[in-house]
Design an enzyme around this catalytic site. Structure first.
Site: not given
Ligand code: MRU
Length: 347
Positions: A46-48, A89, A196, A237, A247-248
């Site tokens: 995970r994470g862009a 995603r 996270q 992201d 972003n998150k």
């Protein structure tokens, strides 16, 4: 040992299964692109930036897999793999930037034998990997220059080594500034619903022996109001041509709070996170997550029965709340339409 979220290892992709952290550090090795697609979908990777790198290598795995099958199926099955990876995603643009690059390389290679196509694709995936490692390093250096000695910073979600091929984006700034002796403490939002911050960022910082204080997401306003935080630093992201930042979820409220309390709000991201084709944040597709991630904790239902859930994975922070965007190519200041355009074509 350094954290290696994703790495090519002799014809296989090796990744750290982040769903098991912080309890278990389990590296998985696979030669199957379906396993990588599932890992991205399930947030094992995970994470862009890490998603982009993993997807690029997964295309190489697909090419290796298809090179052992009938010649007529070779190109179509790689294209199917690219489509599958693109469906994992929707929000992080790095996934699509990486897959577009792999697709173009494939389109230019149709006259080559399968073994050469695999080589060409691997060169591109390696180059995406190396670019990300170097971007993280430069973001750390450029961003650390913004941090004043004696700082306490607040971050959200995980934009660390786990989220990239290198040292992270927001966390690269934090760890670089900490090495320079400028950071006294890092406040980490736990980051509901998948934690996270609590599971990943706190783990990375504790591992690096940087003083870390975990807070619930709803405590952020209190630490900002009490003057306990001198800067907020987050990852991204997708950043639009006007500088709106996806972003998150929970990033936008942090930006609002930082603005009210006159605390700088920095976004750190490699140029691969810039989406110049998208004008504003309203156009960004925001992933919605499974309601169970909100109604349940560690497999046990905690929410009342019979309720609906709205669980977007990301939110959009409007550009006017962003103090600066730190990229590997330089620190961008508002107005972002101009500063992003001046960066030139994507690297
Ligand atoms: O759902 P996740 O864990 O993939 O979300 C990750 C984030 O929102 C990160 O902040 C972002 O991808 C930047 S990572 C350098």
């Amino acid at each position: 040992m350094d954290i290696e979220a994703v790495r090519w290892a002799d014809g296989r992709l090796r990744f750290l299964d982040q769903t098991l952290l912080p309890h278990e550090e389990r590296y998985v090795e696979t030669a199957d692109h379906h396993v990588v697609a599932e890992a991205i979908r399930a947030l094992r990777i995970r994470g862009a930036p890490a998603i982009g790198v993993a997807a690029a290598y997964a295309v190489v795995l697909a090419a290796l897999q298809s090179s052992r099958g009938p010649a007529t199926a070779f190109f179509p099955s790689i294209r199917r793999a690219i489509d599958l990876l693109a469906s994992t995603r929707p929000t992080a643009v790095n996934l699509f930037t990486a897959l577009d690059r792999m697709r173009s390389a494939l389109d230019r290679s149709t006259a080559l034998p399968a073994s050469s196509v695999v080589e060409v694709l691997l060169e591109h995936a390696d180059s995406i990997f190396r670019h990300d490692v170097e971007s993280c390093r430069l973001i750390g250096e450029l961003g650390a220059a913004l941090i004043v000695p004696g700082s306490a910073v607040l971050t959200h979600c995980n934009a660390g080594a786990l989220a990239t091929a290198g040292a992270g984006t927001a966390l690269s700034i934090i760890t670089t500034a900490a090495r320079q002796g400028k950071i006294l403490r890092v406040f980490v939002d736990e980051t509901r619903p998948l934690l996270q911050g609590a599971r990943l960022t706190a783990w990375e910082l504790a591992r690096a022996r940087i003083p870390v204080t975990l807070i619930t997401d709803s405590t952020a306003a209190t630490v900002l109001r009490k003057g306990m935080v001198t800067a907020v630093i987050v990852g991204a992201d997708r950043i639009t041509a006007t500088g709106d930042v996806a972003n998150k979820v929970g990033t936008y409220p942090l930006a609002l709070m930082a603005s009210v309390h006159d605390v700088p709000f920095y976004v750190a991201a490699p140029s691969t996170t810039l989406d110049r084709a998208t004008e504003t944040g309203a156009e960004i597709v925001i992933e919605e997550r499974d309601p169970e991630e909100v109604t349940h904790l560690a497999g046990t239902r905690v929410a009342a029965q019979g309720v609906d859930v709205f669980s977007p994975a990301f939110d959009v922070t409007p550009n006017e709340l962003v103090t600066a965007i730190v990229t590997e190519l330089g620190v961008l200041r508002p107005p972002y339409t101009g500063s992003i355009r001046r960066l030139g074509p994507p690297q």
